[in-house]
Motif scaffolding. Structure first.
Motif, PDB file in Angstrom:
ATOM      1  N   PRO A 101     -26.168   7.977  64.118  1.00  0.00           N
ATOM      2  CA  PRO A 101     -26.978   9.094  63.612  1.00  0.00           C
ATOM      3  C   PRO A 101     -28.345   8.622  63.150  1.00  0.00           C
ATOM      4  O   PRO A 101     -28.492   7.529  62.620  1.00  0.00           O
ATOM      5  CB  PRO A 101     -26.160   9.606  62.427  1.00  0.00           C
ATOM      6  N   LEU A 106     -30.112  12.125  58.519  1.00  0.00           N
ATOM      7  CA  LEU A 106     -29.178  11.954  57.401  1.00  0.00           C
ATOM      8  C   LEU A 106     -29.884  12.198  56.065  1.00  0.00           C
ATOM      9  O   LEU A 106     -29.318  12.834  55.167  1.00  0.00           O
ATOM     10  CB  LEU A 106     -28.580  10.549  57.428  1.00  0.00           C
ATOM     11  N   VAL A 109     -30.363  15.883  55.547  1.00  0.00           N
ATOM     12  CA  VAL A 109     -29.111  16.541  55.152  1.00  0.00           C
ATOM     13  C   VAL A 109     -28.826  16.260  53.677  1.00  0.00           C
ATOM     14  O   VAL A 109     -28.506  17.168  52.900  1.00  0.00           O
ATOM     15  CB  VAL A 109     -27.930  16.057  56.026  1.00  0.00           C
ATOM     16  N   LEU A 110     -28.990  14.990  53.288  1.00  0.00           N
ATOM     17  CA  LEU A 110     -28.696  14.607  51.896  1.00  0.00           C
ATOM     18  C   LEU A 110     -29.612  15.319  50.905  1.00  0.00           C
ATOM     19  O   LEU A 110     -29.144  15.907  49.920  1.00  0.00           O
ATOM     20  CB  LEU A 110     -28.861  13.099  51.727  1.00  0.00           C
ATOM     21  N   LEU A 113     -28.747  19.024  50.764  1.00  0.00           N
ATOM     22  CA  LEU A 113     -27.506  19.323  50.037  1.00  0.00           C
ATOM     23  C   LEU A 113     -27.698  19.144  48.530  1.00  0.00           C
ATOM     24  O   LEU A 113     -27.194  19.927  47.722  1.00  0.00           O
ATOM     25  CB  LEU A 113     -26.376  18.405  50.510  1.00  0.00           C
ATOM     26  N   ARG A 114     -28.438  18.110  48.167  1.00  0.00           N
ATOM     27  CA  ARG A 114     -28.639  17.857  46.738  1.00  0.00           C
ATOM     28  C   ARG A 114     -29.486  18.942  46.096  1.00  0.00           C
ATOM     29  O   ARG A 114     -29.344  19.225  44.906  1.00  0.00           O
ATOM     30  CB  ARG A 114     -29.322  16.505  46.549  1.00  0.00           C
ATOM     31  N   LEU A 116     -29.481  22.071  46.764  1.00  0.00           N
ATOM     32  CA  LEU A 116     -28.858  23.409  46.745  1.00  0.00           C
ATOM     33  C   LEU A 116     -28.442  23.823  45.330  1.00  0.00           C
ATOM     34  O   LEU A 116     -28.007  22.994  44.552  1.00  0.00           O
ATOM     35  CB  LEU A 116     -27.640  23.437  47.662  1.00  0.00           C
TER      36      LEU A 116
ATOM     37  N   ARG B 176     -19.592  20.740  47.767  1.00  0.00           N
ATOM     38  CA  ARG B 176     -20.867  20.148  48.153  1.00  0.00           C
ATOM     39  C   ARG B 176     -20.895  18.663  47.793  1.00  0.00           C
ATOM     40  O   ARG B 176     -21.379  17.839  48.557  1.00  0.00           O
ATOM     41  CB  ARG B 176     -21.994  20.878  47.439  1.00  0.00           C
ATOM     42  N   LEU B 179     -19.247  16.711  50.421  1.00  0.00           N
ATOM     43  CA  LEU B 179     -20.090  16.554  51.615  1.00  0.00           C
ATOM     44  C   LEU B 179     -21.155  15.492  51.382  1.00  0.00           C
ATOM     45  O   LEU B 179     -21.440  14.670  52.255  1.00  0.00           O
ATOM     46  CB  LEU B 179     -20.788  17.872  51.964  1.00  0.00           C
ATOM     47  N   ILE B 180     -21.748  15.517  50.174  1.00  0.00           N
ATOM     48  CA  ILE B 180     -22.788  14.529  49.854  1.00  0.00           C
ATOM     49  C   ILE B 180     -22.201  13.119  49.912  1.00  0.00           C
ATOM     50  O   ILE B 180     -22.792  12.215  50.495  1.00  0.00           O
ATOM     51  CB  ILE B 180     -23.407  14.834  48.463  1.00  0.00           C
ATOM     52  N   VAL B 183     -21.836  12.131  53.533  1.00  0.00           N
ATOM     53  CA  VAL B 183     -23.093  11.815  54.219  1.00  0.00           C
ATOM     54  C   VAL B 183     -23.691  10.513  53.681  1.00  0.00           C
ATOM     55  O   VAL B 183     -24.260   9.721  54.433  1.00  0.00           O
ATOM     56  CB  VAL B 183     -24.092  12.996  54.122  1.00  0.00           C
ATOM     57  N   GLU B 184     -23.531  10.261  52.376  1.00  0.00           N
ATOM     58  CA  GLU B 184     -23.991   8.986  51.818  1.00  0.00           C
ATOM     59  C   GLU B 184     -23.246   7.818  52.467  1.00  0.00           C
ATOM     60  O   GLU B 184     -23.831   6.784  52.786  1.00  0.00           O
ATOM     61  CB  GLU B 184     -23.766   8.958  50.299  1.00  0.00           C
ATOM     62  N   ILE B 186     -21.890   7.829  55.453  1.00  0.00           N
ATOM     63  CA  ILE B 186     -22.371   7.706  56.834  1.00  0.00           C
ATOM     64  C   ILE B 186     -23.698   6.939  56.846  1.00  0.00           C
ATOM     65  O   ILE B 186     -23.913   6.056  57.669  1.00  0.00           O
ATOM     66  CB  ILE B 186     -22.559   9.097  57.488  1.00  0.00           C
TER      67      ILE B 186
END
Lengths: 116, 192
Positions: A101, A106, A109-110, A113-114, A116, B176, B179-180, B183-184, B186
């Motif tokens: 990826p 990434l 996305v991070l 998401l944070r 939100l 959430r 998910l975080i 992703v961290e 990954i």
């Protein structure tokens, strides 16, 4: 969970599938983002295709969402989209390959998401 | 607020990104997709489903009277990317569908239920075989037995680096956070 809107079939499956011209190479999958091409000619489209265009008028949608809103199977809508990409009506954006990826994606996305 | 809303609109420039949430029946996939999604989760049937009610073991999930093999689908529009969430069935008989779903996915969040920890093995097998990055989140139910993280890790035979989280699938903030963490993880794998 499933709303009436999703259940109602706008076009029967057999009609949607009947006149599809299927391109040889299809690079359309569930999360491919579909939008209307700027110079698209919306005239003379089949009912399923014009329903699809009406759906995309507000904003681009994934193929999967298109299928759910049209009440048609994903596999049918996938071909429908591929056909309309072939004749220049629609544009698509595929998800990036994910064997490794992209770090920028990434991070997006991070941070998204944070926030939100 | 108006600007916040317009940020949520998808443009043709958004990069579509896919995450898969996997787990056995009744573990809370539908719930967590619902908690995370900005749209009403979509549910399309990809596989014939009726047979599943005879095959799938519902012991321990008394409240669940039907089984859905349909895929839950949710969406989260973030600046620059649109995140698509798939709730995928974790049974090996859905291997073909599974392969299709994880293709192109950033990673998988495996949901586990400590009341039926054995049910997670099939999902973990699928994930490991697919060679895809993943994290495990234990969905905490009111009657879930509490185990120390190390015991769970051992029971699930997890690699020490694989994140193991506890979440409440009903709670958007908790979902959430899972998910975080995924992703961290990954990102760490990609950077290493």
């Amino acid at each position: 969970m499933t709303s009436g809107r999703q259940r109602r079939r706008v076009v029967p499956d057999y009609m949607a599938a009947a006149r599809l011209s299927v391109p040889e190479h299809i690079s359309v999958e569930r999360t491919t983002l579909v939008s209307i091409a700027a110079d698209a000619d919306a005239g003379g489209l089949d009912p399923p295709a014009s329903h699809l265009l009406a759906l995309l008028r507000d904003e681009p949608l994934s193929v999967y969402e298109c299928a759910a809103h049209l009440g048609l199977p994903y596999c049918v809508v996938r071909l429908l989209v591929a056909g309309l990409v072939g004749n220049g009506t629609l544009l698509t954006r595929d998800p990036p390959p994910s064997d490794l990826p992209d770090i920028e994606i990434l991070e997006l996305v991070l941070s998204g998401l944070r926030a939100l | 607020m108006a600007s916040a809303r317009s940020d949520r609109r998808i443009s043709a420039d958004h990069i579509p990104v896919k995450l898969v949430i996997a787990g056995p029946f009744g573990v809370g996939k539908t719930t967590i997709v619902g908690a995370l999604s900005e749209i009403e989760p979509l549910n399309t049937e990809e596989v014939l489903t009726q047979a599943g009610t005879l095959v799938d073991d519902l012991t321990g999930v008394n409240e669940k009277t039907t089984t859905t093999t349909a895929i839950d689908f949710g969406r989260l529009t973030l600046p620059g990317v649109v995140l698509y969430l798939f709730g995928a069935p974790g049974q090996t008989r859905f291997q073909v569908l599974w392969d299709e779903l994880v293709r192109g996915a950033l990673g998988v969040l495996v949901l586990a239920d400590t009341r039926r920890i054995d049910d997670s093995f099939a999902v973990l097998d699928l994930v490991e075989n697919a060679g895809i990055r993943y994290a495990v989140a234990v969905n905490h139910f009111p009657d879930s037995p509490q185990y120390p993280p190390e015991a769970l890790r051992q029971a699930l035979d997890l690699d020490p680096r694989t994140p193991l989280l506890v979440c409440d699938a009903r709670d958007p903030a908790s979902a959430r956070a899972s998910l975080i963490a995924l992703v961290e993880h990954i990102r760490e794998l990609v950077l290493s």
